[in-house]
Scaffold this active site. Structure first.
Site: not given
Ligand code: GLU
Length: 324
Positions: A66, A69, A192, A244, A262
């Site tokens: 994540s 992002k 993604y 989060y 994560v």
């Molecule tokens: N690739 C993970 C997903 O889309 C990333 C989630 C994360 O790191 O929060 O679930």
């Protein structure tokens, strides 16, 4: 920033402080993440002057997940501008888990912010490029410029997540049904998933963060990666949504914008000063690395980085003088 020696001491102390914490669990919803060694801990702090302080497993590679992002968001802000991205993706916390379908349904299909999966999928779909392959190339090169080296995908993680990402595909289809996704939903999820599978080290993350802290100039390579205004927008979004549904608690405790992933990384930015990264795979219930949170809290406090902390600019005597 305090002098180099004090930063070195603070980084060592942060590691000692975090190491005893063995609570939490490694993410297992993506098969390769479940195989991570839970004992590792890497810490890196990159100053805007270019100096990098590292401890522990700071050169160990892991998938960025994540944390990507934040940087794809910066890329899209650069290309589309402040207003368009604000309207399409949003900036408000959903208060719900990062992969929530409910959050979309409650908001008329609006993704709300770029740090949850729905918003990140829309952001990725907005990356300029005539084909998904061109968009992907753009993302890979941009994230590489942020960390100052060419990045490669962890093929095993990419394949494992591609087999198990039904939920992200459902979110993409739902976004498309609301008319909120550009391009083919499956292709967007694929790009993604690749961006989440890029292999980085803790040191890389610190340099990426230092670039956001330094008005968009990578302090190690000297390259202007994005304009300063884009860094400002990205950090404002991270402050409200980077951790989060625990983003409020994070800001309250640490007082700095951050982003977690994560796989166990947390990247934190001290604007005008440094990028701080920590990696350790055991996560709390919201998906944030337990040790990385401890490391960052320690560094924020001991180096005086909390943006909300202040001391009086004048003494009582000065005040008396001013008013006379
Ligand atoms: N690739 C993970 C997903 O889309 C990333 C989630 C994360 O790191 O929060 O679930």
């Amino acid at each position: 920033m305090p002098g180099s020696e004090r930063v070195e001491e603070a980084v060592s102390a942060a590691v000692s402080h975090a190491l005893p914490h063995t609570e939490g669990a490694v993410a297992d919803y993506i098969p390769t993440l479940a195989e991570a060694d839970p004992g590792v801990l890497g810490v890196a702090l990159a100053e805007v002057g270019g100096e990098v302080h590292e401890r522990g497993d700071s050169r160990l590679e892991f998938s960025i997940q994540s944390i990507s992002k934040a940087f794809v968001y910066a890329l899209v802000c650069q290309e589309l501008g402040h207003r368009a991205v604000h309207d399409r993706v949003g900036v408000n916390n959903t208060g719900l888990p990062f992969n929530s379908v409910m959050a979309l349904e409650l908001n008329d299909g609006h993704p709300m912010n770029p740090m949850v999966n729905a918003g990140a999928l829309v952001t990725t779909s907005l990356v300029p490029g005539a084909t998904p392959a061109r968009q992907w190339d753009r993302i890979r090169r941009c994230l590489g410029a942020f960390c100052g080296r060419e990045l490669e995908v962890y093929e095993e993680t990419y394949r494992a997540e591609s087999r198990t990402n039904g939920r992200n595909r459902a979110i993409a289809q739902l976004l498309a049904s609301y008319g909120r996704l550009d391009g083919d939903a499956e292709a967007v999820v694929d790009v993604y998933t690749r961006q989440c599978s890029l292999a980085v080290t803790t040191r890389d993350l610190a340099v990426m963060g230092a670039t956001l802290a330094d008005g968009g100039v990578n302090p190690v390579t000297g390259q202007q990666v994005v304009p300063a205004s884009v860094c400002r927008d990205t950090l404002a979004v991270l402050a409200s949504t980077g951790l989060y549904e625990r983003s409020g608690e994070w800001l309250f405790e640490i007082g700095l914008p951050g982003k977690s992933g994560v796989s166990g990384g947390i990247l934190t930015v001290s604007p005008g000063k440094a990028g701080i990264a920590a990696f350790s795979p055991r996560l709390d219930a919201a998906g944030n690395s337990v040790r990385a949170q401890r490391v960052t809290a320690h560094l924020s406090r001991s180096l005086g980085l909390d943006v909300f902390a202040s001391t009086a600019a004048t003494t009582t005597e000065d005040h008396t003088h001013d008013q006379s």
